[in-house]
Scaffold this motif. Structure first.
Motif, PDB file in Angstrom:
ATOM      1  N   GLY A  36      66.939  27.256  98.265  1.00  0.00           N
ATOM      2  CA  GLY A  36      67.434  26.576  97.086  1.00  0.00           C
ATOM      3  C   GLY A  36      66.353  25.681  96.293  1.00  0.00           C
ATOM      4  O   GLY A  36      65.093  26.186  96.481  1.00  0.00           O
ATOM      5  N   ARG A  37      66.779  24.366  95.780  1.00  0.00           N
ATOM      6  CA  ARG A  37      65.785  23.394  95.587  1.00  0.00           C
ATOM      7  C   ARG A  37      65.225  22.537  96.467  1.00  0.00           C
ATOM      8  O   ARG A  37      64.357  21.579  96.136  1.00  0.00           O
ATOM      9  CB  ARG A  37      66.582  22.750  94.377  1.00  0.00           C
ATOM     10  CG  ARG A  37      67.805  21.790  94.646  1.00  0.00           C
ATOM     11  CD  ARG A  37      68.572  21.415  93.522  1.00  0.00           C
ATOM     12  NE  ARG A  37      69.452  20.550  94.105  1.00  0.00           N
ATOM     13  CZ  ARG A  37      69.629  19.208  94.316  1.00  0.00           C
ATOM     14  NH1 ARG A  37      68.277  18.640  94.223  1.00  0.00           N
ATOM     15  NH2 ARG A  37      70.668  18.661  94.620  1.00  0.00           N
ATOM     16  N   PHE A  38      65.436  22.755  97.850  1.00  0.00           N
ATOM     17  CA  PHE A  38      64.793  21.911  98.712  1.00  0.00           C
ATOM     18  C   PHE A  38      63.985  22.488  99.572  1.00  0.00           C
ATOM     19  O   PHE A  38      63.750  23.622  99.659  1.00  0.00           O
ATOM     20  CB  PHE A  38      66.203  21.729  99.847  1.00  0.00           C
ATOM     21  CG  PHE A  38      67.440  20.947  98.994  1.00  0.00           C
ATOM     22  CD1 PHE A  38      67.403  19.534  99.027  1.00  0.00           C
ATOM     23  CD2 PHE A  38      68.515  21.565  98.852  1.00  0.00           C
ATOM     24  CE1 PHE A  38      68.186  18.807  98.412  1.00  0.00           C
ATOM     25  CE2 PHE A  38      69.593  21.038  98.377  1.00  0.00           C
ATOM     26  CZ  PHE A  38      69.546  19.476  97.815  1.00  0.00           C
ATOM     27  N   THR A  39      63.149  21.598 100.080  1.00  0.00           N
ATOM     28  CA  THR A  39      61.720  22.006 100.874  1.00  0.00           C
ATOM     29  C   THR A  39      62.133  21.364 102.183  1.00  0.00           C
ATOM     30  O   THR A  39      62.318  20.444 102.303  1.00  0.00           O
ATOM     31  CB  THR A  39      60.621  21.724 100.394  1.00  0.00           C
ATOM     32  OG1 THR A  39      60.272  22.017  99.164  1.00  0.00           O
ATOM     33  CG2 THR A  39      59.259  22.108 101.220  1.00  0.00           C
ATOM     34  N   ILE A  40      62.247  22.418 103.418  1.00  0.00           N
ATOM     35  CA  ILE A  40      62.516  22.003 104.506  1.00  0.00           C
ATOM     36  C   ILE A  40      61.341  21.769 105.304  1.00  0.00           C
ATOM     37  O   ILE A  40      60.473  22.858 105.452  1.00  0.00           O
ATOM     38  CB  ILE A  40      63.437  22.757 105.290  1.00  0.00           C
ATOM     39  CG1 ILE A  40      64.726  23.399 104.426  1.00  0.00           C
ATOM     40  CG2 ILE A  40      63.967  22.249 106.638  1.00  0.00           C
ATOM     41  CD1 ILE A  40      65.551  22.114 104.001  1.00  0.00           C
ATOM     42  N   ASP A  41      60.769  20.579 105.907  1.00  0.00           N
ATOM     43  CA  ASP A  41      59.613  20.393 106.686  1.00  0.00           C
ATOM     44  C   ASP A  41      60.104  20.215 108.079  1.00  0.00           C
ATOM     45  O   ASP A  41      60.673  19.452 108.516  1.00  0.00           O
ATOM     46  CB  ASP A  41      58.933  19.096 106.498  1.00  0.00           C
ATOM     47  CG  ASP A  41      57.542  19.158 107.034  1.00  0.00           C
ATOM     48  OD1 ASP A  41      57.336  19.345 108.213  1.00  0.00           O
ATOM     49  OD2 ASP A  41      56.512  18.888 106.289  1.00  0.00           O
TER      50      ASP A  41
END
Length: 223
Positions: free
Chosen positions: A132-137
């Motif tokens: 969605g609107r989240f970036t996972i590192d």
């Protein structure tokens, strides 16, 4: 050029797949039984295997286990067995994906592209993902925007899924890897933690687009 080994005892399927795959610039080897498949794979190591389970000389799951004894080659099962137990058995044996016959060539080609990408990920793609609107590192264990925090167990579950985009991962595998072998039947653990991840990451947790359930089998991350 990507080399694909197609294993099926139906000569029409072997011929159709050989024509379609070669037309798309794949190099193709074929085998109509399990022993021939194992010998061919050893002599000409493939980049991907498309495998039927109902072979005349041995069960396809035994072919998977034979390959897994020395190779991490991606394996797509192409089988007429539609029961959930058959799918779970093949995935637990080491298959990467499962398609039920009758099948569409376009779907098979899409699955081939997906598992090929997973087998040769780019470093940046393997380290980050979008939900969605989240970036996972995954390297730094951070989420942007930082509106919440994940527990260590939530991170483990999310990482198993995100590092295998498009791949169905069985409940048993996730339970063993995250909680340990003694928890391999505690599916309620997974339901609870998946519900938590969806509430935090999905725009609509009741209709997830990225953290998907395959009923009775496991979970899949869809980018």
């Amino acid at each position: 050029m990507t080399r694909i080994l197609v294993v099926d005892d139906d000569p029409q399927i072997l011929r159709a797949l050989r024509i379609n795959l070669r037309a798309r610039a794949y190099e193709v080897d074929v085998a109509d039984d399990g022993q021939t498949a194992l010998r061919t794979a050893a002599a000409h190591p493939p980049d991907l295997v498309v495998l039927d389970l109902g072979l005349p000389d041995m069960d396809g799951n035994d072919v998977i286990r034979g390959l897994r004894g020395w190779s991490t080659v991606p394996i797509i099962v192409l089988s007429g067995r539609a029961e959930g137990t058959d799918k779970v058995g093949a995935l637990d044996a080491g298959a990467d994906d499962y398609i039920t016959k009758p099948f569409g060539v376009d779907e098979l080609l899409a699955r081939i592209r997906a598992v090929t990408r997973r087998a040769h990920p780019q470093d940046a793609a393997a380290a980050t993902a979008r939900i969605g609107r989240f970036t996972i590192d995954l390297g730094d264990h951070t989420i942007t925007p930082a509106e919440f925090r994940l527990t260590p167990t939530e991170w483990q579950l999310l990482e198993h899924l995100v590092r295998n985009p498009g791949k169905l991962i069985t409940q048993r595998h996730l339970l063993r890897e995250i909680w340990g072998p003694q928890y391999s039947t505690e599916t309620n653990y997974l339901r609870q933690y998946m519900a938590r991840l969806r509430r935090k990451l999905e725009d609509d947790p009741t209709r997830p687009r990225h953290l998907l359930t395959e009923p009775g089998m496991g979970y899949r991350f869809q980018p």
